[in-house]
Scaffold this active site. Sequence first.
Site, PDB file in Angstrom:
ATOM      1  N   LYS A  91      -2.705  -1.935  -2.941  1.00 35.09           N
ATOM      2  CA  LYS A  91      -3.748  -1.035  -2.442  1.00 35.09           C
ATOM      3  C   LYS A  91      -3.296   0.390  -2.728  1.00 35.09           C
ATOM      4  O   LYS A  91      -2.286   0.854  -2.198  1.00 35.09           O
ATOM      5  CB  LYS A  91      -3.992  -1.242  -0.943  1.00 35.09           C
ATOM      6  N   GLU A 104       0.831  -1.210   0.000  1.00 29.67           N
ATOM      7  CA  GLU A 104       0.000   0.000   0.000  1.00 29.67           C
ATOM      8  C   GLU A 104       0.870   1.267   0.000  1.00 29.67           C
ATOM      9  O   GLU A 104       1.092   1.875   1.045  1.00 29.67           O
ATOM     10  CB  GLU A 104      -0.948   0.029   1.209  1.00 29.67           C
TER      11      GLU A 104
END
Length: 296
Positions: free
Chosen positions: A214, A177
């Site tokens: 992400k 992420e």
Amino acid sequence: MSTDAMRTQMETGKGFIAALDQSGGSTPKALRLYGIPEDAYGSEAEMFDLIHAMRARIATAPAFTGAKVIGAILFEMTMDREIGGKPSARYLWEDKGVVPFLKIDKGLEAEANGVQLMKQIPGLSALLDRAAAAGIFGTKERSVINAANAGGIADVVAQQVDLGLEVLDKGLVPILEPEVNIKAPDKAVAEEILLAELLKGLEAVPEGQKVMLKLSIPSRAGLYAPLIAHSKVLRVVALSGGYSREEACARLAENHGMIASFSRALTEGLSAQQSDAEFDTALAAAIDAIHAASVA
């Protein structure tokens, strides 16, 4: 707990991932938005009891099932506790058909070169072993990009990939992420640099293995199509990043193949003061909206 069934669900499931992983730093805000002010608890232990009760209320709600919520990201303390009389990860998968992930990062370093790298993660190997034993499918690890600084973004991706490889070695699937701050003045440029770095970084992932990504919803719709189609990417999911649920869903719907992994945008409008019926109705409406944007 079949990791093959979990992998199939994450790769092909028509739904989104619920991010239920607020940590110590973000928990007071999450509770405040839920209608529990900071003067309602006197210790960190009480605070975590309250946030666990909120998460358990979400997870046990009728609408929270693998039909639309295909995965959920847990905070370490949630993994170590029970929901519905079972260890949390087992409850999610066995009772709800929701694939459990674990947030493993320990927060962010101070900003340098326009980015915030992850802090070191002490005891990482033992944590990953514990997660695997608990039935966790994968992990999530967050760093932040605040400016279109090529060197900083390269550092973020290198750190994310290195950590991801450690997670893969333990038989878990990492969600990398590298969040681009939605308030970054040069967000679109930063995302172009990030895309190039991620495509390079994926070369280090062994053949036959896959990671998840992400990412902030890109300024240019469809930017991340090459990542969505990549042979070493299991799924690309989107964080809400501070957008309202309505705006996050509208932006997400323009990015075919990208699904939601929302935290605050999922819990928006939920309150400790709601009756169970009111709470369940509000959560079901949120799940329906986020699901619709994810499968658009």
